[in-house]
Design an enzyme around this catalytic site. Structure first.
Site, PDB file in Angstrom:
ATOM      1  N   TYR A   1       1.379  29.904  23.515  1.00 53.02           N
ATOM      2  CA  TYR A   1      -0.172  29.458  24.048  1.00 53.02           C
ATOM      3  C   TYR A   1      -0.707  30.547  23.056  1.00 53.02           C
ATOM      4  O   TYR A   1      -2.163  30.262  22.735  1.00 53.02           O
ATOM      5  CB  TYR A   1      -1.052  29.691  25.448  1.00 53.02           C
ATOM      6  CG  TYR A   1      -0.586  28.483  26.032  1.00 53.02           C
ATOM      7  CD1 TYR A   1      -1.467  27.205  26.473  1.00 53.02           C
ATOM      8  CD2 TYR A   1       0.747  28.741  26.802  1.00 53.02           C
ATOM      9  CE1 TYR A   1      -1.615  26.638  26.887  1.00 53.02           C
ATOM     10  CE2 TYR A   1       0.685  27.269  27.832  1.00 53.02           C
ATOM     11  CZ  TYR A   1      -0.473  26.053  27.891  1.00 53.02           C
ATOM     12  OH  TYR A   1      -0.051  24.638  28.733  1.00 53.02           O
TER      13      TYR A   1
ATOM     14  N   HIS B   1      -9.784  20.549  31.626  1.00 52.27           N
ATOM     15  CA  HIS B   1      -8.409  21.063  31.904  1.00 52.27           C
ATOM     16  C   HIS B   1      -8.293  22.575  31.817  1.00 52.27           C
ATOM     17  O   HIS B   1      -7.368  23.603  31.286  1.00 52.27           O
ATOM     18  CB  HIS B   1      -7.309  20.526  30.918  1.00 52.27           C
ATOM     19  CG  HIS B   1      -7.267  19.031  31.133  1.00 52.27           C
ATOM     20  ND1 HIS B   1      -6.462  18.356  30.266  1.00 52.27           N
ATOM     21  CD2 HIS B   1      -6.946  18.425  32.059  1.00 52.27           C
ATOM     22  CE1 HIS B   1      -6.486  16.585  30.683  1.00 52.27           C
ATOM     23  NE2 HIS B   1      -7.056  17.434  31.876  1.00 52.27           N
TER      24      HIS B   1
ATOM     25  N   CYS C   1      -0.335  41.958  36.023  1.00 52.37           N
ATOM     26  CA  CYS C   1      -2.130  42.371  36.704  1.00 52.37           C
ATOM     27  C   CYS C   1      -1.416  43.801  37.076  1.00 52.37           C
ATOM     28  O   CYS C   1      -0.261  44.200  38.363  1.00 52.37           O
ATOM     29  CB  CYS C   1      -1.671  41.566  38.070  1.00 52.37           C
ATOM     30  SG  CYS C   1      -3.286  41.232  39.381  1.00 52.37           S
TER      31      CYS C   1
ATOM     32  N   SER D   1      -6.317   9.477  24.271  1.00 52.48           N
ATOM     33  CA  SER D   1      -5.247   8.443  24.773  1.00 52.48           C
ATOM     34  C   SER D   1      -5.396   8.063  25.818  1.00 52.48           C
ATOM     35  O   SER D   1      -4.507   6.605  25.989  1.00 52.48           O
ATOM     36  CB  SER D   1      -4.126   8.564  24.493  1.00 52.48           C
ATOM     37  OG  SER D   1      -3.544  10.407  25.702  1.00 52.48           O
TER      38      SER D   1
END
Ligand code: OAD
Length: 245
Positions: A69, A121, A151, A193
């Protein structure tokens, strides 16, 4: 795609009072962002979505998921909105009631000038703890790290605020999307798509509620097949014809 179909599309836009635009990865393709399902060039042709975009994948190898990512996030900083994003932003300024719904986690619509984008999303540049859900900011050092940061409240792993396979979509945005789709008279679907649910259901629901469906995609999809107007072409070439400067 002939002149008549383009004219029909322009007229549909001119006469519509309420428009919904739904975009997928194809709208960002000409900016240099890979789509998911295009053969060879699509991300899922080379990567296993279950390893990179699921809770199981994150539990098995959080570092792999994080690095993937973060690479995509860095790439996003190197690209620009294309003529399709700009034409969509223009349309939002020209018409009073245009709701923009996207499946994309990039911010190219916002950078083109669009506002109130419904990101169904999620967003790749936002982060939260995978355990307690607290939102976090990420430093440049953390972005370059091999493992996700932790965290400070619960020691859970931090993750990008994108929707993974098997996860719920952001409910508030989804509700707003459904509402807009049910009320619109024209839905413009661009570069998707149409195989990922529940979003793929939206154009069908729009059509059932009486909206005209206009699809823009270089290849045939389930949505181009049911659309009232199908423009077979690239978003960056077609959209500027529909919404001239
Ligand atoms: P896909 O990769 O499934 O589909 C991209 C679509 O864009 C294809 O139909 C292409 O033909 C079309 N396309 C390619 N280049 C184009 C161009 N220049 N102009 C217009 N269209 C073009 O991407 P999505 O439909 O967005 O979800 O995928 C939906 C979801 O599947 C994504 O949001 C992601 C993925 O798994 C999650 O990660 C949850």
């Amino acid at each position: 795609m002939n002149e008549n179909t383009i004219r029909q599309a322009i007229e549909a836009i001119e006469t519509a009072d309420r428009i919904v635009i739904l975009t997928g990865a194809g709208v960002s393709a000409e900016s240099g962002i890979q789509t998911f399902r295009d053969a060879q060039s699509g991300m899922w042709a080379n990567f296993d979505p279950m390893k990179l975009a699921s809770q199981d994948g994150f539990a098995q190898d959080a570092g792999l998921v994080w690095r993937w990512y973060m690479e995509r996030l860095k790439k996003l900083g190197e690209v620009q909105p294309n003529p399709a994003h700009l034409a969509i932003a223009r349309l939002q300024k020209q018409k009073r009631d245009v709701t923009l719904i996207t499946q994309n986690v990039d911010d190219l619509h916002e950078r083109a000038g669009s506002q109130a984008v419904l990101h169904l999303h999620g967003t790749i540049a936002r982060f939260h703890c995978n355990e307690c859900g607290t939102a976090h900011l990420i430093s440049a050092v953390e972005m370059d790290a091999d493992q996700p940061p932790v965290c400070d409240l619960c020691l859970g792993k931090i993750r990008p605020s994108v929707v993974w396979f098997g996860e719920m979509l952001p409910q508030h945005e989804l509700q707003q999307a459904w509402q807009a789709v049910r009320a619109c008279d024209l839905m413009i679907v661009i570069g998707t798509s149409g195989v990922v649910y529940p979003v793929a259901e939206l154009p069908f629901a729009g059509q059932r509620a009486g909206a005209t469906i206009l699809d823009v995609n270089p290849v045939a999809t389930p949505i181009s097949e049911m659309a009232n107007i199908s423009l077979q072409g690239k978003a960056g070439e077609v959209l500027p014809l529909l919404v001239p400067q």
